[in-house]
Design a protein around this motif. Sequence first.
Motif, short mmCIF file in Angstrom:
data_model
loop_
_atom_site.label_atom_id
_atom_site.label_comp_id
_atom_site.label_asym_id
_atom_site.label_seq_id
_atom_site.Cartn_x
_atom_site.Cartn_y
_atom_site.Cartn_z
N UNK A 1 0.83 -1.19 0.00
CA UNK A 1 0.00 0.00 0.00
C UNK A 1 0.88 1.26 0.00
N UNK A 2 1.92 1.27 0.78
CA UNK A 2 2.82 2.44 0.81
C UNK A 2 3.42 2.68 -0.57
N UNK B 1 -8.19 4.31 -2.08
CA UNK B 1 -9.51 3.70 -2.31
C UNK B 1 -9.41 2.55 -3.31
N UNK B 2 -8.68 2.77 -4.41
CA UNK B 2 -8.56 1.72 -5.43
C UNK B 2 -7.86 0.49 -4.86
N UNK B 3 -6.82 0.69 -4.06
CA UNK B 3 -6.11 -0.45 -3.47
C UNK B 3 -7.02 -1.20 -2.50
N UNK B 4 -7.74 -0.45 -1.68
CA UNK B 4 -8.65 -1.09 -0.72
C UNK B 4 -9.73 -1.91 -1.43
N UNK B 5 -10.24 -1.38 -2.53
CA UNK B 5 -11.26 -2.12 -3.30
C UNK B 5 -10.67 -3.36 -3.95
N UNK C 1 -9.58 -8.21 1.39
CA UNK C 1 -9.14 -9.09 2.47
C UNK C 1 -7.97 -8.53 3.24
N UNK C 2 -7.06 -7.90 2.52
CA UNK C 2 -5.85 -7.36 3.17
C UNK C 2 -6.02 -5.94 3.68
N UNK D 1 -10.94 8.71 4.79
CA UNK D 1 -10.75 7.69 3.75
C UNK D 1 -11.22 6.33 4.24
N UNK D 2 -10.82 5.96 5.44
CA UNK D 2 -11.21 4.64 5.96
C UNK D 2 -12.72 4.54 6.14
N UNK D 3 -13.32 5.61 6.63
CA UNK D 3 -14.78 5.58 6.80
C UNK D 3 -15.49 5.35 5.48
N UNK D 4 -15.07 6.09 4.45
CA UNK D 4 -15.71 5.94 3.15
C UNK D 4 -15.46 4.56 2.58
N UNK D 5 -14.21 4.13 2.61
CA UNK D 5 -13.84 2.82 2.05
C UNK D 5 -14.56 1.70 2.79
N UNK D 6 -14.63 1.82 4.10
CA UNK D 6 -15.30 0.79 4.90
C UNK D 6 -16.79 0.71 4.61
N UNK D 7 -17.43 1.86 4.51
CA UNK D 7 -18.86 1.88 4.18
C UNK D 7 -19.11 1.34 2.78
#
Length: 185
Positions: free
Chosen positions: A55-56, A80-84, A88-89, A140-146
């Motif tokens: 991610x870094x 966001x793209x990496x999280x999507x 799992x990670x 960012x985490x809130x949006x990605x998590x939702x």
Amino acid sequence: MVAAAVAMVDELGAESLTLALLAGRLGVKAPSLYKHVDGLADLRAAVTVESKRELAGVLERAAVGHGGAEAIVALADAYRAWAKAHPGRYPMTIVAERADDAEDIAASSRLYAVVAGALRALRLDGEDEVDAIRALRASLHGFVGLEAAGAFGLPDDVDRSFALMVADVVAGLERRAAKDGTPAG
């Protein structure tokens, strides 16, 4: 072996990672994995470190060549793209580093440095830098998590909502920096 565990977590989620399942995928007996890791906790730690490193790197590449608000937007889009792409990670990257793990400390520090670099144009330091990073990260985490949970059921454009949220966070951070006498530029 860590690469196989990373792939497994991307496919099945972190909660599905077991030594027995990984051994089966590798075509070996589970006890043979103990030549490489001290147990499941050690394997999970290795996957976490690899995920933070990856991610870094993605965030570094996204921010290169950008400054100020552009760097923050590029970093946010890459995050966001990496999280999507790695649901799992992704949750493994948001935990604080383990104080007894030098590799985790280094990977977490690299993530922090990348975000701090993107925010550098705001000229925030010390507690102000930490506060800005926390605000950006939480947003960012809130949006990605939702989004990952399927919580955005309205028919409106989610990409537009994300872009507006990032713009609002950046504008807020810029206002705070200007108020503190450190105009962005």
